[in-house]
Design an enzyme around this catalytic site. Structure first.
Site, mmCIF file in Angstrom:
data_model
loop_
_atom_site.group_PDB
_atom_site.id
_atom_site.type_symbol
_atom_site.label_atom_id
_atom_site.label_comp_id
_atom_site.label_asym_id
_atom_site.label_seq_id
_atom_site.Cartn_x
_atom_site.Cartn_y
_atom_site.Cartn_z
ATOM 1 N N ASP A 55 4.471 5.853 1.770
ATOM 2 C CA ASP A 55 4.531 4.519 2.365
ATOM 3 C C ASP A 55 4.283 4.597 3.873
ATOM 4 O OD1 ASP A 55 4.765 1.802 2.342
ATOM 5 O OD2 ASP A 55 6.927 1.750 1.971
ATOM 6 N N ARG A 101 -0.766 3.188 0.358
ATOM 7 C CA ARG A 101 -1.352 1.888 0.690
ATOM 8 C C ARG A 101 -2.451 1.981 1.751
ATOM 9 N NH1 ARG A 101 3.581 -1.254 3.930
ATOM 10 N NH2 ARG A 101 3.061 -0.498 6.020
ATOM 11 N N ASP A 127 1.935 -5.631 1.249
ATOM 12 C CA ASP A 127 3.099 -6.515 1.126
ATOM 13 C C ASP A 127 2.674 -7.963 0.945
ATOM 14 O OD1 ASP A 127 4.650 -4.280 1.461
ATOM 15 O OD2 ASP A 127 5.031 -4.623 3.583
ATOM 16 N N ASP A 155 13.164 3.953 -3.865
ATOM 17 C CA ASP A 155 12.682 3.687 -2.516
ATOM 18 C C ASP A 155 13.608 4.331 -1.486
ATOM 19 O OD1 ASP A 155 11.335 2.420 -0.282
ATOM 20 O OD2 ASP A 155 10.623 0.889 -1.661
ATOM 21 N N GLU A 169 -0.532 4.021 7.292
ATOM 22 C CA GLU A 169 -1.709 3.608 8.088
ATOM 23 C C GLU A 169 -2.006 4.549 9.264
ATOM 24 O OE1 GLU A 169 -0.071 0.576 5.675
ATOM 25 O OE2 GLU A 169 0.872 1.499 7.400
ATOM 26 N N GLU A 213 1.862 3.003 10.145
ATOM 27 C CA GLU A 213 2.231 1.618 10.457
ATOM 28 C C GLU A 213 2.254 1.364 11.966
ATOM 29 O OE1 GLU A 213 6.193 -0.865 9.657
ATOM 30 O OE2 GLU A 213 4.793 -0.827 7.984
ATOM 31 N N HIS A 239 7.134 -5.146 -8.412
ATOM 32 C CA HIS A 239 7.830 -4.586 -7.255
ATOM 33 C C HIS A 239 8.037 -5.699 -6.237
ATOM 34 C CE1 HIS A 239 9.112 -1.597 -4.306
ATOM 35 N NE2 HIS A 239 8.283 -2.144 -3.417
#
Length: 806
Positions: A407, A458, A475, A294, A410, A412, A535
């Protein structure tokens, strides 16, 4: 994305979602004319025109162009080229009918109305149809009173989404549990219990109102894009999902190692910690196929370093040697990346100089604050930004990185004032992850054509599966409430083309200490979800090797089962890549005449053979579930046989969750649980669950090298065919390698055929007409299991189990 004949005039729109009540009923639309334009039909009305395009006998695309409006195209979903569709156009007085083999349109001139049918059954009708203003566009439909509706992407609302007004704006929901109205992956599509789906192909922010006012209406609301929608019909649920993925694209077959066990957490701080963790798996004898590194691979701290996109050598001093050591163990290395470049990162100046960032509309990088620091956002739609970003991926793939975790995609945080090359943030928001996955997928096609990509993300859009995206459920809270919601999300997304939706096993967010029962139940469920990937946040290590002995032993038992099931799971993945068939299947797919199952998620099918009922509550000693009719069902763990068509209550064991095998099923399994680097079908177990209610049964087993893209198209594969037929005297089974390409190794597979559910010891076993030696078959009277040593090659092998001598 295939280009559609939409008007392209790039203007800036401001998102302003208002309720449908702001618009009066569109009663003034008047029919003017209809004509055939090649393979399309154009309908002129008083306030614009419709363009109707039949794509095949089950899919029709309808576009509305309002008069005097300049529209932008934010359509990203379709990957389908229209085929030659034979249709008839009939005009009789006030009615016009457009009819194909299945789907047909009935157009009423006064009052103007378009209705969609399949095989003369009404699917859906435009009610008010298109209604628009300067700030918002609506598409409004009438639906039946009793319809159950699914879709809208990943949510936790119950299987029936009807009655909800769903926001279409990809946004993370940290720590969600038993309810989540808005999550990372929204989709502008709904499916109906009447066996049709409607996809609104527009990536702009908006809403999908699934009859929230209980007026028997569905309304799609948005501020941007071209008003358009696809109506997709199916003869059954499997056919409907096949048609939907024919429209939006099929998922390429992932690399075989993607179905193995992952070591992952947020996150490993150093090379030493990463290597120590991987080595512990081997010390404990737990198979492992991949490790995910990560955020700390490019910086010491969580904040301030995102966008460095370079090894932080203080913590990872010799990464390439680490990667090579992992490769020798059969372990793939995966890195996380994000689309944000912080102003404090080492690449900020490079990003600015290369003009790869989204702007403020004046050509300046748009910067803003979010959790990780002050940032810019890569303009994923800009060709030069895509090239810049891909060159980074290419560099690390050359180093040996085997997969990528995208990651925060979106994105985010995506301010409305931010401008991309093709529109504002709100206009293109929901397609960002989709285009990011496309960038990586196409990069592999160009620069690594012999490698199947692994792309974990995601957020995406309708059709992201065709770029190999493997999505996860975000999450989720590390709680029983978090576990409860997982099957619903995966089942719903599988119906919407995203068959690889899966959860962080064990839960991700929160918690002060490990809950051993919860962790165990989540991993047991994980055997029967698309990707097996524990995870979590690092305060509670998610890896099984760090659990107490009893929990570790149960985790190893689950992981070993996962690996033994790889031939079956990989075959499911192959089927999905050809037809879009979900991996996790709602029970109403196989018993579609049972209305009680239309909202049922206590159990699901894992492929055609397994029925799985996750344990989602603590401390319970028994569980009730429904077994579909038409077959017997064998408890996979105890061997007890149940009759289908009823609810059963079974005792629970902490060592496994309830799993049942449908009568008449073949299940190929590896003999040993080993990492995929040692995977082989040279010898394997083939289980058959006999069922007198199933007189005939067939199964196809696909096999390739697990690595080559488009292996079937290149002839680098083999396919085995298994069949069974049963009378009161004989159970006959045939095994053959029906398709073996000259380009694929032609082997004769050693098969341990294990036949379950025989009432008594066979009177004899014949192989190709001759009685088999007693050394070639064994009978276990306690489990009533017959094992026959045989083979599978291009020459069919027929095995006859003699129930009685005659």
């Amino acid at each position: 994305m295939e280009s559609r004949p939409f008007i392209r005039n790039f203007i800036v729109l401001t998102l302003f979602i208002v309720t449908y009540n702001a618009f009066g009923q569109q009663t003034g639309r008047q029919f003017n004319s209809i004509k055939v334009l090649g393979d399309n039909i154009e309908i002129q009305v008083s306030d614009g025109k419709y363009l109707i395009e039949p794509l095949n006998d089950y899919i029709v695309h309808t576009i509305f162009y309002p008069s005097g409006k300049a529209l932008k195209n934010f359509s990203f979903a379709s990957d389908m080229k229209a085929g030659k569709v034979d249709f008839t156009l009939t005009e009789e007085g006030n009615n016009i009918t457009l009819k194909s083999k299945c789907i047909s349109l009935k157009i009423t001139k006064v009052p103007f109305r378009i209705s969609y049918y399949c095989n003369n059954n009404l699917l859906i009708s435009e009610n008010k149809g298109y209604v628009g203003s300067d700030s918002v566009k609506l598409l409004n439909f009438s639906i039946d009173k009793e319809e159950i509706l699914y879709g809208g992407g990943a949510r936790v609302l119950g299987m029936n989404r009807r009655g909800n007004r769903l926001q279409l704006y990809n946004r993370a929901h940290y720590g969600y549990g038993t309810r989540s109205e808005l999550m990372n992956y929204t989709l502008p599509v709904f499916l109906s219990s009447k066996l049709y789906a409607v996809l609104f192909d527009n990536a702009s922010a908006g809403y999908l109102d699934l009859d929230s006012k209980k007026s028997n209406e569905v309304t799609y609301e948005t501020s941007g894009g071209t008003p358009n929608y696809y109506v997709i019909a199916g003869n059954n649920w499997f056919h409907l999902t096949e048609q939907y993925t024919r429209l939006t694209g099929n998922q390429p077959l992932p690399p075989r190692w993607a179905f193995g066990n992952f070591s992952s957490r947020f996150g490993y701080h150093s090379q030493a910690e990463t290597e120590a963790t991987v080595n512990k798996f081997f010390k404990e004898g737990i198979p492992l196929d991949a490790v995910i590194i990560d955020i700390y691979w490019f910086g010491k701290d969580i904040k301030g370093t995102m966008g460095n996109l370079e090894w932080f050598t203080d913590s990872f001093p010799k990464p390439e040697k680490m990667i090579k050591r992992f490769q020798k163990k059969g372990v793939k290395t995966i890195l996380v990346t994000e689309p944000f470049v912080l102003t404090t990162s080492n690449r900020w100046k490079e990003a600015v100089d290369n003009k790869i960032l989204a702007t403020d509309g004046q050509g300046n990088p748009y910067t803003y604050d979010f959790y990780f620091g002050n940032t810019g956002l890569i303009d994923i739609y800009d060709p030069k930004a895509r090239e810049w970003f891909w060159n980074i991926y290419k560099k690390f793939t050359d180093q040996g990185i085997a997969g990528w975790w995208g990651d925060l995609g979106e994105p985010e945080v995506h301010p409305a004032a931010l401008q991309h090359i093709n529109g504002s943030a709100d206009e293109v928001h929901n397609s960002y992850g989709h285009e990011w996955a496309k960038l990586i997928y196409e990069g592999y096609r160009k620069d690594f054509p012999d490698t199947r990509p692994f792309i974990l993300m995601r957020a995406g859009y309708a059709g992201s599966q065709r770029y190999g995206m493997i999505p996860w459920t975000g999450d989720v809270s590390r709680s029983w409430g978090g576990l409860v919601s997982q099957p619903e999300i995966s089942l719903q997304m599988g119906m919407q083309g995203l068959a690889y939706m899966h959860s962080d096993l064990g839960g991700f967010a929160g918690g002060d200490s490990i809950n051993n029962e919860l962790y165990t139940r989540w991993l047991q469920y994980g055997v029967f979800q698309p990707v097996f990937r524990p995870h979590a946040q690092e305060q509670i290590p998610p890896e099984p090797v760090f659990q107490i002995e009893s929990t570790k032993a149960r985790a190893k038992q689950a992981i070993d089962l996962r690996y033994r099931l790889l031939p079956y799971i990989y075959n499911m993945a192959w089927e999905n890549s050809r037809t879009g068939k979900p991996l996790m299947i709602p029970l109403f797919f196989i018993e579609d005449q049972n209305p009680e199952l239309l909202t049922y998620d206590k159990a699901y099918m894992w492929g055609d053979a397994f029925l799985v009922s996750p344990v989602k509550e603590p401390g319970i000693r028994e569980q009730t579930l429904y077994l579909p009719k038409g077959n017997t069902w064998t408890d996979f763990n105890t061997g007890i046989i149940y009759t289908g068509g009823t609810d059963i209550t079974v005792p629970l064991s902490i060592d496994y969750i309830p799993v049942f095998v449908k009568g008449g099923s073949f299940i190929p399994m590896s003999i040993k649980a080993t990492g995929t680097a040692g995977y082989s079908l040279d010898a394997f177990d083939l289980h058959y669950y006999a069922d007198s209610l199933v007189p005939e049964s067939k199964y196809r087993l696909y096999n390739d090298d697990g690595e080559t893209p488009d292996a079937q198209e290149k002839g680098l594969f083999e396919r085995m065919e298994f069949s069974a037929s049963e009378t009161h005297k004989i159970l006959s089974l045939t095994l053959a390698n029906s398709t073996t390409s000259d380009n694929f190794r032609n082997t004769s597979h050693q098969v341990n055929l294990k036949i379950h559910n025989l009432d008594q010891k066979p009177a004899g076993v014949r192989v190709n007409g001759s009685y088999a030696r007693s050394a070639d078959w064994t009978w276990n009277p306690d489990t009533k299991l017959l094992t026959v040593k045989t083979s599978c090659s291009q020459d069919p092998v027929k095995i006859e189990v003699m129930k009685i001598l005659y």
